[in-house]
Design a protein around this motif. Structure first.
Motif, PDB file in Angstrom:
ATOM      1  N   ALA A 101     -26.639 -27.871 -19.907  1.00  0.00           N
ATOM      2  CA  ALA A 101     -27.191 -28.842 -20.861  1.00  0.00           C
ATOM      3  C   ALA A 101     -28.664 -29.102 -20.589  1.00  0.00           C
ATOM      4  CB  ALA A 101     -26.396 -30.145 -20.799  1.00  0.00           C
ATOM      5  N   ARG A 102     -29.043 -29.161 -19.315  1.00  0.00           N
ATOM      6  CA  ARG A 102     -30.461 -29.347 -18.996  1.00  0.00           C
ATOM      7  C   ARG A 102     -31.286 -28.160 -19.474  1.00  0.00           C
ATOM      8  NH1 ARG A 102     -28.975 -31.541 -12.984  1.00  0.00           N
ATOM      9  NH2 ARG A 102     -28.767 -33.769 -13.517  1.00  0.00           N
ATOM     10  N   ALA A 103     -30.731 -26.962 -19.351  1.00  0.00           N
ATOM     11  CA  ALA A 103     -31.430 -25.779 -19.846  1.00  0.00           C
ATOM     12  C   ALA A 103     -31.590 -25.833 -21.359  1.00  0.00           C
ATOM     13  CB  ALA A 103     -30.668 -24.517 -19.436  1.00  0.00           C
ATOM     14  N   ALA A 104     -30.537 -26.267 -22.064  1.00  0.00           N
ATOM     15  CA  ALA A 104     -30.622 -26.397 -23.520  1.00  0.00           C
ATOM     16  C   ALA A 104     -31.659 -27.447 -23.913  1.00  0.00           C
ATOM     17  CB  ALA A 104     -29.254 -26.759 -24.093  1.00  0.00           C
ATOM     18  N   ALA A 106     -34.289 -28.354 -22.212  1.00  0.00           N
ATOM     19  CA  ALA A 106     -35.635 -27.870 -21.902  1.00  0.00           C
ATOM     20  C   ALA A 106     -36.146 -26.875 -22.926  1.00  0.00           C
ATOM     21  CB  ALA A 106     -35.639 -27.229 -20.508  1.00  0.00           C
ATOM     22  N   THR A 107     -35.241 -26.193 -23.616  1.00  0.00           N
ATOM     23  CA  THR A 107     -35.652 -25.179 -24.591  1.00  0.00           C
ATOM     24  C   THR A 107     -35.480 -25.648 -26.027  1.00  0.00           C
ATOM     25  OG1 THR A 107     -33.459 -24.152 -24.345  1.00  0.00           O
ATOM     26  CG2 THR A 107     -35.273 -23.210 -23.076  1.00  0.00           C
ATOM     27  N   GLY A 108     -35.060 -26.874 -26.219  1.00  0.00           N
ATOM     28  CA  GLY A 108     -35.026 -27.455 -27.553  1.00  0.00           C
ATOM     29  C   GLY A 108     -33.881 -26.990 -28.417  1.00  0.00           C
ATOM     30  N   THR A 109     -32.724 -26.748 -27.805  1.00  0.00           N
ATOM     31  CA  THR A 109     -31.606 -26.304 -28.617  1.00  0.00           C
ATOM     32  C   THR A 109     -30.367 -27.141 -28.341  1.00  0.00           C
ATOM     33  OG1 THR A 109     -30.423 -24.365 -29.427  1.00  0.00           O
ATOM     34  CG2 THR A 109     -30.717 -24.532 -27.033  1.00  0.00           C
ATOM     35  N   ILE A 110     -29.294 -26.825 -29.038  1.00  0.00           N
ATOM     36  CA  ILE A 110     -28.037 -27.557 -28.977  1.00  0.00           C
ATOM     37  C   ILE A 110     -27.070 -26.831 -28.054  1.00  0.00           C
ATOM     38  CG2 ILE A 110     -25.968 -28.142 -30.337  1.00  0.00           C
ATOM     39  CD1 ILE A 110     -27.888 -28.608 -32.728  1.00  0.00           C
ATOM     40  N   MET A 111     -26.349 -27.590 -27.250  1.00  0.00           N
ATOM     41  CA  MET A 111     -25.248 -27.042 -26.470  1.00  0.00           C
ATOM     42  C   MET A 111     -23.937 -27.469 -27.112  1.00  0.00           C
ATOM     43  SD  MET A 111     -24.187 -27.736 -22.494  1.00  0.00           S
ATOM     44  CE  MET A 111     -22.697 -27.025 -21.797  1.00  0.00           C
ATOM     45  N   ILE A 112     -23.051 -26.499 -27.338  1.00  0.00           N
ATOM     46  CA  ILE A 112     -21.698 -26.809 -27.779  1.00  0.00           C
ATOM     47  C   ILE A 112     -20.832 -26.849 -26.516  1.00  0.00           C
ATOM     48  CG2 ILE A 112     -19.786 -26.209 -29.295  1.00  0.00           C
ATOM     49  CD1 ILE A 112     -21.729 -24.454 -30.899  1.00  0.00           C
ATOM     50  N   LEU A 113     -20.388 -28.021 -26.145  1.00  0.00           N
ATOM     51  CA  LEU A 113     -19.640 -28.197 -24.910  1.00  0.00           C
ATOM     52  C   LEU A 113     -18.186 -27.816 -25.114  1.00  0.00           C
ATOM     53  CD1 LEU A 113     -19.581 -29.257 -21.953  1.00  0.00           C
ATOM     54  CD2 LEU A 113     -18.935 -31.483 -22.920  1.00  0.00           C
ATOM     55  N   GLY A 316     -28.492 -20.920 -11.495  1.00  0.00           N
ATOM     56  CA  GLY A 316     -28.261 -22.312 -11.822  1.00  0.00           C
ATOM     57  C   GLY A 316     -28.969 -22.727 -13.109  1.00  0.00           C
ATOM     58  N   THR A 317     -29.412 -23.970 -13.139  1.00  0.00           N
ATOM     59  CA  THR A 317     -30.092 -24.489 -14.325  1.00  0.00           C
ATOM     60  C   THR A 317     -31.283 -23.621 -14.718  1.00  0.00           C
ATOM     61  OG1 THR A 317     -29.432 -26.753 -13.785  1.00  0.00           O
ATOM     62  CG2 THR A 317     -31.301 -26.495 -15.278  1.00  0.00           C
ATOM     63  N   ASP A 318     -32.081 -23.232 -13.731  1.00  0.00           N
ATOM     64  CA  ASP A 318     -33.259 -22.418 -14.019  1.00  0.00           C
ATOM     65  C   ASP A 318     -32.866 -21.065 -14.594  1.00  0.00           C
ATOM     66  OD1 ASP A 318     -34.922 -24.426 -13.119  1.00  0.00           O
ATOM     67  OD2 ASP A 318     -35.183 -23.559 -11.124  1.00  0.00           O
ATOM     68  N   GLY A 319     -31.765 -20.494 -14.127  1.00  0.00           N
ATOM     69  CA  GLY A 319     -31.317 -19.215 -14.660  1.00  0.00           C
ATOM     70  C   GLY A 319     -30.858 -19.323 -16.094  1.00  0.00           C
ATOM     71  N   ALA A 320     -30.115 -20.380 -16.424  1.00  0.00           N
ATOM     72  CA  ALA A 320     -29.686 -20.580 -17.809  1.00  0.00           C
ATOM     73  C   ALA A 320     -30.889 -20.806 -18.721  1.00  0.00           C
ATOM     74  CB  ALA A 320     -28.725 -21.763 -17.890  1.00  0.00           C
ATOM     75  N   ARG A 321     -31.857 -21.576 -18.216  1.00  0.00           N
ATOM     76  CA  ARG A 321     -33.079 -21.805 -18.999  1.00  0.00           C
ATOM     77  C   ARG A 321     -33.832 -20.491 -19.213  1.00  0.00           C
ATOM     78  NH1 ARG A 321     -37.854 -26.255 -17.678  1.00  0.00           N
ATOM     79  NH2 ARG A 321     -39.349 -25.511 -19.246  1.00  0.00           N
TER      80      ARG A 321
END
Length: 359
Positions: A101-104, A106-113, A316-321
């Motif tokens: 979610a933090r990666a989403a 940071a990049t301005g998009t939506i996460m579908i959980l 982690g978060t940085d990789g998803a971003r």
């Protein structure tokens, strides 16, 4: 790492092989899993030129004057890629769904959980990303109602109802690996009710029907998107039942092996809804050119699942971003090379079947 494939290789090296197979695998012989990716190779882009899509000198990584943003159900995305719902992110990395979610965000998009998330919706929502919630309607409607109220209270903007899973697909990699339960310390936290010691198990409902959609429509003011539509007749029924969007999806090849690839199913679904609601696509997207192809064939946006998990596992978060940023740059470059300065400029005439190009 320059490609999503390289990121997947790094993730595979870090993950327990059984856990890698859980994320990577599909149902049966995995024909549909492979078909989702192969479908993009059966299409070629036919770019327009001299269209003035940006200013000179923006550089190989630049974003010129192109506007990649789209608006879906009242929410603006910086670029037309969402994070698709995938289960068990803490199995990939301790950052889990909160990291994704933090990666989403940071990049301005939506996460579908995913309903099968390993962190509860309240914690994931606090990470700051616009959040949609994926729901498997449970046979116990009272539990489903309580979960929907919980999702509403957490601030989720849309309910994404998975409709392609009346039973569970046969995932033979998991059977061979004996991967039947989560490791100790991990659970489907959205199935844990307040005060309960143990979460419920997700139940599959062979009786799932349009009456369930009507019940959900009456239950919640949230927009409802149906995920798992491949047939145009079902797309027309979705419109008639007042849903707000469709995801053309075959569950990433994890349910019915032999189902049509999502890109192949997309044009008929787009024709069936005739612009009355947004149509999204997931499955097989690995490049910005794939995103551009899907948008040109009528998708409002695409969702990516496995690539984001690979990024999470790798870093982690940085990789998803990094995965989302790589896709955003790739989409921007592909749009410029196709002569499009915004997603709405991507039209069907920009796509040709591969056999047309190579008789």
């Amino acid at each position: 790492m320059l490609t999503l494939t390289e990121i997947e290789h790094k993730a595979a090296a870090r993950l327990d092989p059984a856990h890698y197979d859980f994320f990577a695998g599909g149902a049966g012989d995995e024909r549909t899993l492979r078909a989702n990716v192969a479908a993009f190779d059966r299409h070629r882009l036919r770019p327009r030129v001299l269209r003035g899509t940006g200013q000179h000198g923006t550089g190989q990584h630049g974003t010129g004057q192109r506007d990649l943003s789209v608006t879906l159900l009242g929410q603006r995305l910086a670029f037309p890629v969402l994070v698709a719902p995938t289960a068990f992110h803490r199995l990939a990395h301790p950052d889990g769904e909160v990291g994704t979610a933090r990666a989403a965000a940071a990049t301005g998009t939506i996460m579908i959980l995913s309903m099968a998330a390993t962190q509860p919706v309240e914690e994931v929502a606090a990470a700051g990303a616009p959040l949609w919630f994926q729901l498997y309607p449970q046979p116990d409607r009272s539990f489903t109602e309580r979960l929907v109220r919980r999702v509403e209270a957490a601030g989720c903007g849309t309910l994404v109802v998975t409709v392609d899973s009346p039973v569970f697909g046969r995932r033979e990699r998991d059977l061979r690996n004996g991967f039947l339960d989560l490791p100790d310390g991990l659970a489907c936290e959205n199935m844990r009710e307040p005060g309960a010691g143990h979460p419920r198990e997700i139940a599959w409902d062979p009786g799932l029907g349009w009456d369930t959609v009507a019940w959900l429509r009456a239950l919640t003011p949230l927009p409802i998107v149906l995920k798992g539509v491949l047939h145009p007749a079902d797309a027309r029924l979705a419109v008639e039942h007042g849903v707000d969007g469709i995801v053309v999806s075959n569950h990433g090849g994890r349910q019915l092996d032999g189902a049509v690839a999502t890109l192949d199913a997309l044009p008929a679904v787009v024709d069936a809804v005739a612009g009355r609601l947004p149509v999204l696509l997931d499955g097989g997207v690995r490049r910005g050119t794939d995103v551009v192809t899907a948008l040109a064939l009528g998708a409002s946006a695409v969702a990516v699942g496995r690539p984001v998990v690979w990024g999470l596992a790798a870093g982690g978060t940085d990789g998803a971003r990094a995965v989302l940023e790589l896709l955003r740059e790739d989409v921007d470059r592909a749009m410029a090379l196709c002569g499009a300065d915004r997603p709405s400029a991507l039209t069907p005439d920009l796509v040709a079947p591969a056999h047309w190009c190579h008789p």
